[in-house]
Scaffold this motif. Structure first.
Motif, PDB file in Angstrom:
ATOM      1  N   LEU A   1       0.819  -1.199   0.000  1.00 46.99           N
ATOM      2  CA  LEU A   1       0.000   0.000   0.000  1.00 46.99           C
ATOM      3  C   LEU A   1       0.860   1.260   0.000  1.00 46.99           C
ATOM      4  N   THR A   2       2.031   1.203   0.606  1.00 51.01           N
ATOM      5  CA  THR A   2       2.879   2.400   0.656  1.00 51.01           C
ATOM      6  C   THR A   2       3.444   2.739  -0.716  1.00 51.01           C
TER       7      THR A   2
ATOM      8  N   CYS B   1       1.713   3.096  -3.302  1.00 54.40           N
ATOM      9  CA  CYS B   1       0.718   3.949  -3.953  1.00 54.40           C
ATOM     10  C   CYS B   1       0.698   5.367  -3.385  1.00 54.40           C
ATOM     11  N   THR B   2       1.215   5.559  -2.189  1.00 57.95           N
ATOM     12  CA  THR B   2       1.157   6.876  -1.578  1.00 57.95           C
ATOM     13  C   THR B   2       2.207   7.788  -2.175  1.00 57.95           C
TER      14      THR B   2
ATOM     15  N   THR C   1      -4.456   8.496   2.755  1.00 59.24           N
ATOM     16  CA  THR C   1      -5.338   7.928   1.755  1.00 59.24           C
ATOM     17  C   THR C   1      -4.602   7.932   0.426  1.00 59.24           C
ATOM     18  N   SER C   2      -4.403   6.762  -0.112  1.00 60.82           N
ATOM     19  CA  SER C   2      -3.709   6.668  -1.386  1.00 60.82           C
ATOM     20  C   SER C   2      -4.696   6.857  -2.522  1.00 60.82           C
ATOM     21  N   GLU C   3      -4.152   7.025  -3.714  1.00 67.76           N
ATOM     22  CA  GLU C   3      -5.004   7.163  -4.887  1.00 67.76           C
ATOM     23  C   GLU C   3      -5.800   5.885  -5.123  1.00 67.76           C
ATOM     24  N   ALA C   4      -5.190   4.748  -4.832  1.00 72.20           N
ATOM     25  CA  ALA C   4      -5.880   3.470  -5.006  1.00 72.20           C
ATOM     26  C   ALA C   4      -7.054   3.357  -4.037  1.00 72.20           C
ATOM     27  N   GLU C   5      -6.870   3.821  -2.808  1.00 73.53           N
ATOM     28  CA  GLU C   5      -7.958   3.774  -1.829  1.00 73.53           C
ATOM     29  C   GLU C   5      -9.096   4.699  -2.234  1.00 73.53           C
ATOM     30  N   VAL C   6      -8.763   5.875  -2.724  1.00 68.66           N
ATOM     31  CA  VAL C   6      -9.786   6.816  -3.175  1.00 68.66           C
ATOM     32  C   VAL C   6     -10.554   6.233  -4.355  1.00 68.66           C
TER      33      VAL C   6
ATOM     34  N   GLY D   1     -10.852   3.087  -5.105  1.00 72.69           N
ATOM     35  CA  GLY D   1     -11.646   1.968  -4.601  1.00 72.69           C
ATOM     36  C   GLY D   1     -12.933   2.434  -3.947  1.00 72.69           C
ATOM     37  N   ALA D   2     -12.857   3.530  -3.185  1.00 72.97           N
ATOM     38  CA  ALA D   2     -14.052   4.074  -2.537  1.00 72.97           C
ATOM     39  C   ALA D   2     -15.036   4.593  -3.579  1.00 72.97           C
TER      40      ALA D   2
END
Length: 111
Positions: free
Chosen positions: A5-6, A8-9, A22-27, A29-30
């Motif tokens: 995960l790090t 992606c940050t 909040t990484s781009e991948a998490e955003v 995904g949401a």
């Protein structure tokens, strides 16, 4: 290649433990999750769960009643068919009010 995960940050240095990253991948995904929920609500739920009444134009009501739009406007003016006024010369009718009008047998007549 193991990706964490790090990866992606986009941080310049280590962050304090109390700060939420909040990484781009998490955003993304949401956002995809939100889109999936909206699509589910649109297509998977029964049709009857929509609480917004469908509004019909005078011409659509006239087609249902097998008459012309002028008769529908007269019924609305005489308050025999409930209408929603959206502005000057813009009347709309709910499907429920048209169904109720038909169910009660149309215009009430004096004896």
């Amino acid at each position: 290649m193991k990706q964490t995960l790090t990866d992606c940050t986009t941080t310049a240095g280590p962050l304090p433990v109390s700060e939420f990253v909040t990484s781009e991948a998490e955003v993304l995904g949401a956002e995809i999750g939100d889109l999936a929920r909206r699509l589910f609500c649109l297509f998977a739920l029964p049709v009857g769960t929509n609480t917004t009444p469908r509004l019909l134009t005078a011409q659509e009501v006239a087609d249902v009643l097998k008459t012309n739009a002028q008769v529908v406007y007269r019924l609305a003016r005489n308050r025999e068919l409930p209408a929603v006024n959206l502005g000057q010369r813009m009347l709309r009718f709910t499907e429920a009010s048209v169904d109720e009008f038909v169910r009660r047998g149309g215009v009430g007549r004096a004896a």
